[in-house]
Design a protein around this motif. Structure first.
Motif, PDB file in Angstrom:
ATOM      1  N   ILE A  63       0.831  -1.204   0.000  1.00 49.68           N
ATOM      2  CA  ILE A  63       0.000   0.000   0.000  1.00 49.68           C
ATOM      3  C   ILE A  63       0.866   1.254   0.000  1.00 49.68           C
ATOM      4  CG2 ILE A  63      -1.644   1.347   1.381  1.00 49.68           C
ATOM      5  CD1 ILE A  63      -2.874  -1.411   2.206  1.00 49.68           C
ATOM      6  N   LEU A  64       1.927   1.235   0.812  1.00 46.19           N
ATOM      7  CA  LEU A  64       2.842   2.380   0.884  1.00 46.19           C
ATOM      8  C   LEU A  64       3.524   2.614  -0.465  1.00 46.19           C
ATOM      9  CD1 LEU A  64       3.853   4.406   3.008  1.00 46.19           C
ATOM     10  CD2 LEU A  64       5.798   2.891   3.365  1.00 46.19           C
ATOM     11  N   SER A  65       3.861   1.549  -1.166  1.00 44.16           N
ATOM     12  CA  SER A  65       4.527   1.727  -2.467  1.00 44.16           C
ATOM     13  C   SER A  65       3.611   2.379  -3.504  1.00 44.16           C
ATOM     14  CB  SER A  65       5.038   0.382  -2.993  1.00 44.16           C
ATOM     15  OG  SER A  65       3.968  -0.436  -3.395  1.00 44.16           O
ATOM     16  N   PHE A  66       2.305   2.160  -3.374  1.00 47.48           N
ATOM     17  CA  PHE A  66       1.362   2.799  -4.299  1.00 47.48           C
ATOM     18  C   PHE A  66       1.132   4.278  -3.932  1.00 47.48           C
ATOM     19  CE2 PHE A  66      -0.199  -1.618  -5.090  1.00 47.48           C
ATOM     20  CZ  PHE A  66       0.112  -1.632  -6.438  1.00 47.48           C
ATOM     21  N   CYS A  67       1.345   4.617  -2.677  1.00 48.72           N
ATOM     22  CA  CYS A  67       1.106   5.986  -2.222  1.00 48.72           C
ATOM     23  C   CYS A  67       2.292   6.899  -2.469  1.00 48.72           C
ATOM     24  CB  CYS A  67       0.755   5.984  -0.739  1.00 48.72           C
ATOM     25  SG  CYS A  67      -0.782   5.125  -0.368  1.00 48.72           S
ATOM     26  N   ILE A  68       3.430   6.344  -2.710  1.00 46.79           N
ATOM     27  CA  ILE A  68       4.645   7.168  -2.880  1.00 46.79           C
ATOM     28  C   ILE A  68       4.920   7.396  -4.343  1.00 46.79           C
ATOM     29  CG2 ILE A  68       7.119   7.266  -2.529  1.00 46.79           C
ATOM     30  CD1 ILE A  68       6.724   5.902   0.123  1.00 46.79           C
TER      31      ILE A  68
END
Length: 154
Positions: free
Chosen positions: A149-154
């Motif tokens: 999820i974090l990789s999609f937000c960055i």
């Protein structure tokens, strides 16, 4: 020999502390992980975790042979093993990930959702340790979802 086993399965007697011994076992795993990644390297933590895993089953079995309860609260080496599972995949210090791994592991270890509740009913050392291994795997899955999820937000 039984004294050495007692100190191993209770993590140097920490398990005899009456207030939240399982949580203290999890925190000890985080402490060992932190020391490993800051002063040594992650490979040291890998070696410690593997050593503890393989020695724990026989040690817990021997310790339980002298006890009436199936899963005495002072035995916290299983918390160390379970908490180590998500930490094995955290190769650098990230406070949020460590807190997430800790909270997720404690949540699954305390709530005993399926199949953790089934594993806990196994006899002997398997019942003591395998439920924490499954809780550790569930925590690792939470960490993986967090990273995705974090990789999609960055």
């Amino acid at each position: 020999m039984i004294t050495v086993i007692k100190y191993f399965v209770t993590i140097f007697g920490i398990g005899f502390i009456p207030l939240a011994p399982g949580t203290l076992g999890s925190l000890f795993a985080i402490f060992v992980w932190y020391v490993s990644i800051t002063l040594l390297n992650i490979y040291f933590f890998y070696l410690v975790s593997i050593f503890v895993f393989f020695i724990a089953f026989k040690s817990v079995e021997i310790y339980l042979s002298n006890k009436i309860k199936d899963d005495p609260s002072e035995v916290i080496i299983d918390e160390f093993i379970g908490q180590s599972i998500p930490l094995l995949f955290l190769i650098d210090y990230n406070l949020y990930e460590v807190l997430l791994a800790f909270c997720a592991f404690r949540f699954f270890d305390i709530t005993k959702i399926y199949p953790i509740n089934r594993a806990e009913k196994m006899s002997g050392a398997k019942g003591v340790i395998i439920d924490d291994i499954i809780a550790g795997i569930y925590s690792l899955i939470i960490i993986m979802f967090y990273k995705i999820i974090l990789s999609f937000c960055i």
